[in-house]
Design a protein around this motif. Structure first.
Motif, PDB file in Angstrom:
ATOM      1  N   TYR A 166       6.452   7.624   7.833  1.00 29.35           N
ATOM      2  CA  TYR A 166       7.184   6.397   8.075  1.00 29.35           C
ATOM      3  C   TYR A 166       8.678   6.604   8.193  1.00 29.35           C
ATOM      4  CZ  TYR A 166       5.384   1.700   8.251  1.00 29.35           C
ATOM      5  OH  TYR A 166       4.889   0.514   8.681  1.00 29.35           O
ATOM      6  N   SER A 220       5.832   2.797  11.668  1.00 32.72           N
ATOM      7  CA  SER A 220       5.127   4.058  11.463  1.00 32.72           C
ATOM      8  C   SER A 220       5.307   4.947  12.691  1.00 32.72           C
ATOM      9  CB  SER A 220       3.636   3.789  11.260  1.00 32.72           C
ATOM     10  OG  SER A 220       2.973   5.002  11.072  1.00 32.72           O
ATOM     11  N   GLU A 247      -2.875   3.499  -3.297  1.00 34.56           N
ATOM     12  CA  GLU A 247      -1.862   3.355  -2.244  1.00 34.56           C
ATOM     13  C   GLU A 247      -1.107   2.033  -2.432  1.00 34.56           C
ATOM     14  OE1 GLU A 247       0.177   4.382  -0.292  1.00 34.56           O
ATOM     15  OE2 GLU A 247      -0.682   4.954   1.625  1.00 34.56           O
ATOM     16  N   ASP A 248       0.112   1.980  -1.952  1.00 33.53           N
ATOM     17  CA  ASP A 248       0.860   0.719  -2.046  1.00 33.53           C
ATOM     18  C   ASP A 248       0.400  -0.285  -0.999  1.00 33.53           C
ATOM     19  OD1 ASP A 248       1.888   2.251   0.041  1.00 33.53           O
ATOM     20  OD2 ASP A 248       3.989   1.940  -0.467  1.00 33.53           O
ATOM     21  N   ILE A 249       0.299   0.185   0.251  1.00 36.33           N
ATOM     22  CA  ILE A 249      -0.026  -0.747   1.329  1.00 36.33           C
ATOM     23  C   ILE A 249      -0.748  -0.026   2.468  1.00 36.33           C
ATOM     24  CG2 ILE A 249       2.297  -0.460   2.339  1.00 36.33           C
ATOM     25  CD1 ILE A 249       2.143  -3.443   3.167  1.00 36.33           C
ATOM     26  N   VAL A 250      -1.786  -0.674   2.984  1.00 40.03           N
ATOM     27  CA  VAL A 250      -2.434  -0.183   4.197  1.00 40.03           C
ATOM     28  C   VAL A 250      -1.914  -1.049   5.335  1.00 40.03           C
ATOM     29  CG1 VAL A 250      -4.609   0.185   5.405  1.00 40.03           C
ATOM     30  CG2 VAL A 250      -4.476   0.596   2.942  1.00 40.03           C
ATOM     31  N   ASP A 251      -1.186  -0.415   6.230  1.00 40.89           N
ATOM     32  CA  ASP A 251      -0.566  -1.126   7.352  1.00 40.89           C
ATOM     33  C   ASP A 251      -1.410  -0.846   8.600  1.00 40.89           C
ATOM     34  OD1 ASP A 251       1.235  -2.425   9.001  1.00 40.89           O
ATOM     35  OD2 ASP A 251       2.776  -0.896   8.899  1.00 40.89           O
ATOM     36  N   THR A 252      -1.100   0.161   9.385  1.00 41.78           N
ATOM     37  CA  THR A 252      -1.951   0.499  10.530  1.00 41.78           C
ATOM     38  C   THR A 252      -3.235   1.203  10.071  1.00 41.78           C
ATOM     39  OG1 THR A 252      -0.910   2.655  10.818  1.00 41.78           O
ATOM     40  CG2 THR A 252       0.040   0.806  12.047  1.00 41.78           C
ATOM     41  N   LEU A 293      -3.290   4.429   9.523  1.00 36.13           N
ATOM     42  CA  LEU A 293      -3.193   5.827   9.982  1.00 36.13           C
ATOM     43  C   LEU A 293      -2.978   6.788   8.814  1.00 36.13           C
ATOM     44  CD1 LEU A 293      -0.945   5.287  13.148  1.00 36.13           C
ATOM     45  CD2 LEU A 293      -3.326   6.050  13.131  1.00 36.13           C
ATOM     46  N   THR A 294      -2.058   6.438   7.928  1.00 35.39           N
ATOM     47  CA  THR A 294      -1.742   7.326   6.805  1.00 35.39           C
ATOM     48  C   THR A 294      -2.961   7.535   5.916  1.00 35.39           C
ATOM     49  OG1 THR A 294       0.489   6.395   6.812  1.00 35.39           O
ATOM     50  CG2 THR A 294      -0.152   7.670   4.871  1.00 35.39           C
ATOM     51  N   LYS A 341      -2.171  -5.163   5.377  1.00 37.63           N
ATOM     52  CA  LYS A 341      -1.774  -6.050   6.480  1.00 37.63           C
ATOM     53  C   LYS A 341      -2.890  -5.995   7.507  1.00 37.63           C
ATOM     54  CE  LYS A 341       3.151  -5.011   6.297  1.00 37.63           C
ATOM     55  NZ  LYS A 341       4.194  -4.250   7.004  1.00 37.63           N
ATOM     56  N   LYS A 361       4.439  -8.875   7.706  1.00 35.89           N
ATOM     57  CA  LYS A 361       5.863  -8.950   7.399  1.00 35.89           C
ATOM     58  C   LYS A 361       6.245  -7.691   6.650  1.00 35.89           C
ATOM     59  CE  LYS A 361       6.458 -13.833   7.522  1.00 35.89           C
ATOM     60  NZ  LYS A 361       6.664 -15.103   6.855  1.00 35.89           N
ATOM     61  N   PHE A 362       7.489  -7.258   6.810  1.00 33.95           N
ATOM     62  CA  PHE A 362       7.912  -6.060   6.102  1.00 33.95           C
ATOM     63  C   PHE A 362       8.293  -6.433   4.675  1.00 33.95           C
ATOM     64  CE2 PHE A 362      10.297  -2.363   4.834  1.00 33.95           C
ATOM     65  CZ  PHE A 362       9.491  -1.355   5.338  1.00 33.95           C
ATOM     66  N   VAL A 363       7.562  -5.868   3.718  1.00 36.90           N
ATOM     67  CA  VAL A 363       7.778  -6.227   2.314  1.00 36.90           C
ATOM     68  C   VAL A 363       8.397  -5.078   1.524  1.00 36.90           C
ATOM     69  CG1 VAL A 363       6.030  -8.039   2.163  1.00 36.90           C
ATOM     70  CG2 VAL A 363       5.346  -5.668   1.828  1.00 36.90           C
ATOM     71  N   LEU A 408       7.628  -0.491  -3.181  1.00 36.86           N
ATOM     72  CA  LEU A 408       7.804  -0.424  -1.719  1.00 36.86           C
ATOM     73  C   LEU A 408       9.285  -0.457  -1.363  1.00 36.86           C
ATOM     74  CD1 LEU A 408       5.013  -2.774  -1.775  1.00 36.86           C
ATOM     75  CD2 LEU A 408       4.969  -1.313   0.231  1.00 36.86           C
TER      76      LEU A 408
HETATM   77  P1  IMP Z   1       0.263   3.060   7.858  1.00 36.53           P
HETATM   78  O1  IMP Z   1       0.019   4.480   8.161  1.00 36.53           O
HETATM   79  O2  IMP Z   1       0.764   2.305   9.057  1.00 36.53           O
HETATM   80  O3  IMP Z   1      -0.946   2.364   7.246  1.00 36.53           O
HETATM   81  O4  IMP Z   1       1.476   2.981   6.880  1.00 36.53           O
HETATM   82  C1  IMP Z   1       1.317   3.117   5.551  1.00 36.53           C
HETATM   83  C2  IMP Z   1       2.607   3.438   4.826  1.00 36.53           C
HETATM   84  O5  IMP Z   1       3.758   2.835   5.448  1.00 36.53           O
HETATM   85  C3  IMP Z   1       2.517   2.832   3.452  1.00 36.53           C
HETATM   86  O6  IMP Z   1       1.989   3.746   2.557  1.00 36.53           O
HETATM   87  C4  IMP Z   1       3.951   2.445   3.147  1.00 36.53           C
HETATM   88  O7  IMP Z   1       4.586   3.521   2.499  1.00 36.53           O
HETATM   89  C5  IMP Z   1       4.590   2.210   4.502  1.00 36.53           C
HETATM   90  N1  IMP Z   1       4.663   0.766   4.803  1.00 36.53           N
HETATM   91  C6  IMP Z   1       3.888   0.044   5.626  1.00 36.53           C
HETATM   92  N2  IMP Z   1       4.216  -1.246   5.652  1.00 36.53           N
HETATM   93  C7  IMP Z   1       5.245  -1.372   4.793  1.00 36.53           C
HETATM   94  C8  IMP Z   1       6.030  -2.492   4.355  1.00 36.53           C
HETATM   95  O8  IMP Z   1       5.853  -3.665   4.735  1.00 36.53           O
HETATM   96  N3  IMP Z   1       7.002  -2.211   3.453  1.00 36.53           N
HETATM   97  C9  IMP Z   1       7.241  -0.951   2.980  1.00 36.53           C
HETATM   98  N4  IMP Z   1       6.524   0.113   3.348  1.00 36.53           N
HETATM   99  C10 IMP Z   1       5.537  -0.087   4.257  1.00 36.53           C
END
Ligand code: IMP
Ligand code: MG
Length: 172
Positions: free
Chosen positions: A68, A73, A96-101, A103-104, A128, A148-150, A155
């Motif tokens: 990130y 991402s 994990e803190d957050i699952v966004d896409t 991918l991680t 998300k 939304k970006f949190v 985080l």
């Molecule tokens: P992913 O690979 O897109 O799922 O991204 C996951 C990683 O991006 C998370 O482990 C977070 O560290 C970071 N991330 C994603 N969304 C946010 C957000 O809204 N705030 C802060 N960090 C985020």
């Protein structure tokens, strides 16, 4: 210049939900040993609160990944630090803190499956759903949130705001 922050999930809401997640893990793994793997750095506060509410015997380890930059991402994931112990035959819960896409975390789970654990579960404080590119099942989920970006409760935005006891929406 720091942008304003609006409180999205209060300290009390988060703490209640973390206790509920720990209760669920305590029930599911009663009498068994588990390995908690926190994903640095975003999950360090969630992980610390979660493990202190666990009654099951837990070993605690961490991994560090890079994926990130800023608020988007890059899509490319790599290891900065892997776990220090063998996961063969272990009951592993990735925190994990957050699952966004997704991918991680899908990169990490694929890597961990190759280590032959007995079971592999995912616990994420936030998800998300609208943003997910890869469908990763979250076994223990805190909250589904809007796109939304949190920040806060671990985080960050460029390393800042991790220390906030609540989760806020950045820029609102
Ligand atoms: P992913 O690979 O897109 O799922 O991204 C996951 C990683 O991006 C998370 O482990 C977070 O560290 C970071 N991330 C994603 N969304 C946010 C957000 O809204 N705030 C802060 N960090 C985020
Ligand atoms: Mg993270």
């Amino acid at each position: 210049m720091s942008k304003p922050i609006s409180i999205f999930l209060s300290k009390e809401q988060i703490q209640k939900r973390v206790q509920e997640l720990a209760d669920q893990i305590n029930r599911d793994f009663e009498g068994r040993d588990i390995v908690i793997v926190g994903v640095l750095s975003g999950s360090f506060i969630f992980c610390a609160d979660l493990v202190r509410a666990l009654k099951v015997k837990a070993q605690i380890d961490f991994v560090s990944l890079s994926s990130y930059e800023g608020t988007e991402s890059s899509g490319e994931v790599s290891f900065r630090m892997d776990v220090k112990q063998s996961l063969v035959g272990k009951n592993v819960i990735v925190v994990e803190d957050i699952v966004d896409t997704g991918l991680t975390i899908s990169f990490l789970l694929k890597h961990f499956k190759l280590k032959n654990p007995q079971s592999l579960k995912l616990c994420s404080l936030l998800r998300k759903k609208a943003r997910m590119k890869i469908d990763v099942p979250v076994d223990y989920l805190g909250f589904d949130i809007e796109d939304k970006f949190v920040i806060g409760y671990g985080l960050d935005f460029d390393g800042h705001y991790r220390e906030l006891p609540y989760i806020g929406v950045y820029g609102e």
